[in-house]
Design an enzyme around this catalytic site. Structure first.
Site, PDB file in Angstrom:
ATOM      1  N   ASN A   1     -81.719 -70.122 -15.466  1.00  0.00           N
ATOM      2  CA  ASN A   1     -80.310 -69.950 -15.126  1.00  0.00           C
ATOM      3  C   ASN A   1     -80.015 -70.816 -13.905  1.00  0.00           C
ATOM      4  O   ASN A   1     -80.391 -70.462 -12.792  1.00  0.00           O
ATOM      5  CB  ASN A   1     -80.021 -68.466 -14.815  1.00  0.00           C
ATOM      6  CG  ASN A   1     -78.581 -68.265 -14.357  1.00  0.00           C
ATOM      7  OD1 ASN A   1     -77.745 -69.167 -14.473  1.00  0.00           O
ATOM      8  ND2 ASN A   1     -78.290 -67.086 -13.821  1.00  0.00           N
TER       9      ASN A   1
ATOM     10  N   LYS B   1     -77.166 -71.467 -12.569  1.00  0.00           N
ATOM     11  CA  LYS B   1     -76.003 -71.035 -11.777  1.00  0.00           C
ATOM     12  C   LYS B   1     -75.099 -72.249 -11.499  1.00  0.00           C
ATOM     13  O   LYS B   1     -74.947 -73.100 -12.371  1.00  0.00           O
ATOM     14  CB  LYS B   1     -76.476 -70.325 -10.506  1.00  0.00           C
ATOM     15  CG  LYS B   1     -77.504 -69.228 -10.834  1.00  0.00           C
ATOM     16  CD  LYS B   1     -77.858 -68.356  -9.689  1.00  0.00           C
ATOM     17  CE  LYS B   1     -78.878 -67.315 -10.147  1.00  0.00           C
ATOM     18  NZ  LYS B   1     -79.171 -66.328  -9.131  1.00  0.00           N
TER      19      LYS B   1
ATOM     20  N   HIS C   1     -74.006 -61.145 -15.546  1.00  0.00           N
ATOM     21  CA  HIS C   1     -74.896 -61.396 -14.398  1.00  0.00           C
ATOM     22  C   HIS C   1     -74.327 -60.693 -13.162  1.00  0.00           C
ATOM     23  O   HIS C   1     -73.106 -60.594 -13.003  1.00  0.00           O
ATOM     24  CB  HIS C   1     -75.001 -62.907 -14.163  1.00  0.00           C
ATOM     25  CG  HIS C   1     -76.100 -63.262 -13.221  1.00  0.00           C
ATOM     26  ND1 HIS C   1     -75.965 -63.140 -11.858  1.00  0.00           N
ATOM     27  CD2 HIS C   1     -77.367 -63.682 -13.438  1.00  0.00           C
ATOM     28  CE1 HIS C   1     -77.104 -63.504 -11.276  1.00  0.00           C
ATOM     29  NE2 HIS C   1     -77.971 -63.829 -12.219  1.00  0.00           N
TER      30      HIS C   1
ATOM     31  N   GLU D   1     -73.917 -61.669 -10.268  1.00  0.00           N
ATOM     32  CA  GLU D   1     -72.981 -62.498  -9.499  1.00  0.00           C
ATOM     33  C   GLU D   1     -71.596 -62.474 -10.120  1.00  0.00           C
ATOM     34  O   GLU D   1     -70.586 -62.559  -9.418  1.00  0.00           O
ATOM     35  CB  GLU D   1     -73.539 -63.935  -9.389  1.00  0.00           C
ATOM     36  CG  GLU D   1     -74.730 -63.967  -8.432  1.00  0.00           C
ATOM     37  CD  GLU D   1     -75.796 -64.988  -8.767  1.00  0.00           C
ATOM     38  OE1 GLU D   1     -75.527 -65.917  -9.546  1.00  0.00           O
ATOM     39  OE2 GLU D   1     -76.923 -64.839  -8.243  1.00  0.00           O
TER      40      GLU D   1
ATOM     41  N   GLU E   1     -82.337 -57.407 -13.812  1.00  0.00           N
ATOM     42  CA  GLU E   1     -82.363 -58.184 -12.574  1.00  0.00           C
ATOM     43  C   GLU E   1     -81.969 -57.281 -11.407  1.00  0.00           C
ATOM     44  O   GLU E   1     -80.767 -57.070 -11.160  1.00  0.00           O
ATOM     45  CB  GLU E   1     -81.367 -59.347 -12.657  1.00  0.00           C
ATOM     46  CG  GLU E   1     -81.694 -60.367 -13.717  1.00  0.00           C
ATOM     47  CD  GLU E   1     -81.158 -61.756 -13.349  1.00  0.00           C
ATOM     48  OE1 GLU E   1     -81.963 -62.668 -13.286  1.00  0.00           O
ATOM     49  OE2 GLU E   1     -79.955 -61.898 -13.100  1.00  0.00           O
TER      50      GLU E   1
ATOM     51  N   GLY F   1     -82.668 -64.254  -5.528  1.00  0.00           N
ATOM     52  CA  GLY F   1     -82.511 -65.275  -4.492  1.00  0.00           C
ATOM     53  C   GLY F   1     -83.043 -64.863  -3.136  1.00  0.00           C
ATOM     54  O   GLY F   1     -82.786 -65.532  -2.137  1.00  0.00           O
TER      55      GLY F   1
ATOM     56  N   SER G   1     -86.354 -63.691  -8.277  1.00  0.00           N
ATOM     57  CA  SER G   1     -87.432 -64.372  -7.549  1.00  0.00           C
ATOM     58  C   SER G   1     -88.691 -64.582  -8.390  1.00  0.00           C
ATOM     59  O   SER G   1     -89.807 -64.439  -7.885  1.00  0.00           O
ATOM     60  CB  SER G   1     -87.742 -63.639  -6.241  1.00  0.00           C
ATOM     61  OG  SER G   1     -86.607 -63.638  -5.393  1.00  0.00           O
TER      62      SER G   1
HETATM   63  P1  13P Z   1     -83.668 -66.204  -8.465  1.00  0.00           P
HETATM   64  O1  13P Z   1     -84.795 -66.538  -9.412  1.00  0.00           O
HETATM   65  O2  13P Z   1     -83.213 -67.368  -7.651  1.00  0.00           O
HETATM   66  O3  13P Z   1     -84.002 -64.987  -7.649  1.00  0.00           O
HETATM   67  O4  13P Z   1     -82.405 -65.818  -9.366  1.00  0.00           O
HETATM   68  C1  13P Z   1     -82.562 -64.859 -10.347  1.00  0.00           C
HETATM   69  C2  13P Z   1     -81.367 -64.842 -11.201  1.00  0.00           C
HETATM   70  O5  13P Z   1     -80.312 -64.394 -10.793  1.00  0.00           O
HETATM   71  C3  13P Z   1     -81.480 -65.402 -12.557  1.00  0.00           C
HETATM   72  O6  13P Z   1     -80.380 -65.065 -13.341  1.00  0.00           O
END
Ligand code: 13P
Length: 250
Positions: free
Chosen positions: A9, A11, A95, A97, A164, A170, A209
């Site tokens: 992903n 983003k 997601h 976010e 997640e 992140g 992560s």
């Molecule tokens: P990270 O791997 O950067 O923690 O992000 C995870 C994520 O949100 C994947 O959709």
């Protein structure tokens, strides 16, 4: 365990040129990995060129979002029809976010999952608790509500769940394999009681992560069927190490 699925992903990252450069490096590194489904989710603007670049490869394409209508007066939105048209097989939905910054509710997410399935796009339906919810021991309550409302009136065929935990996204703070397994097992049991035994085939992937270093221990968990990778998917060599986690071992 189901057939593993590893999803990148990206983003809000990568131009068309950066996408093409990534794919050029990834294809040879991933070409012998036939026991895993590999998917990349570039931003909308790079989907077409990614589709062309991936054509002869074993790597499939995902979008990061969609709108639930096929067409009409919805300025700025992208429909499932358009995602199929541009070569997507998958779409990430709900997601954290999108829930946090774009006010997506479980009800909206439910409409999006239905829209994806209607067009034979595989939804990667994201769920997960915040740090405050985990600390208040509300993890399972949150997961239960997200599942029940997100999957309302939806059949089990062709869906993927991504767990997640928001506190792991992140932050470099991965859930331990035990923490991941505990929630994945809860999700598995919820799905089994909701759908019956067919639910054992639903893939439940972990995100938060994920790195080349921790993928193997996460994948060793019985109810973890794959990974949804953010930061560590932005470099082709790092993502290739993740998709090749089994081959690195032998
Ligand atoms: P990270 O791997 O950067 O923690 O992000 C995870 C994520 O949100 C994947 O959709």
């Amino acid at each position: 365990m189901n057939r593993p699925l590893i999803v990148a992903n990206w983003k809000l990252n990568k131009t068309i040129n950066e996408t093409n450069a990534f794919i050029e490096v990834l294809i040879p590194l991933a070409k012998d990995t036939n026991d895993i489904d590999i998917v990349i989710a570039p931003p909308f603007t790079a989907l077409h060129s990614a589709h062309l670049a991936l054509k002869e490869s074993n790597i499939r394409l995902s979008a990061q979002n969609l709108f639930h209508e096929d067409k009409g007066a919805f300025t700025g939105e992208i429909s499932p029809l358009m995602l199929v048209d541009v070569g997507c097989n998958y779409v990430i939905i709900g997601h954290s976010e999108r829930r946090q910054y774009f006010q997506e509710t479980n009800e909206i997410i439910n409409k999006k999952i239905k829209a994806a399935l209607k067009h034979a796009l595989t939804p990667i339906f994201c769920i997960g608790e915040s740090l405050a919810e985990r600390e208040a021991e509300k993890t399972f309550d949150i997961i239960r509500i997200q599942l029940a409302e997100g999957l309302k009136e939806i059949k089990p065929e062709g869906i993927i769940i991504a767990y997640e935990p928001i506190w792991a996204i992140g932050t470099g703070k991965t859930a331990t394999p035990e923490q991941a397994q505990e929630v994945h097992n809860f999700i598995r049991n919820w799905l089994l009681s909701f759908y019956g035994k067919d639910a054992s085939k639903i893939r439940i992937i972990y995100g938060g992560s994920v790195t080349p270093e921790n993928i193997e221990s996460l994948m060793n968990c019985i109810d973890v069927d794959g990974g949804l990778v953010g930061g560590a998917s932005l470099k082709a060599d790092s993502f290739a190490k993740i998709v090749n986690y089994r081959r690195r071992k032998s």
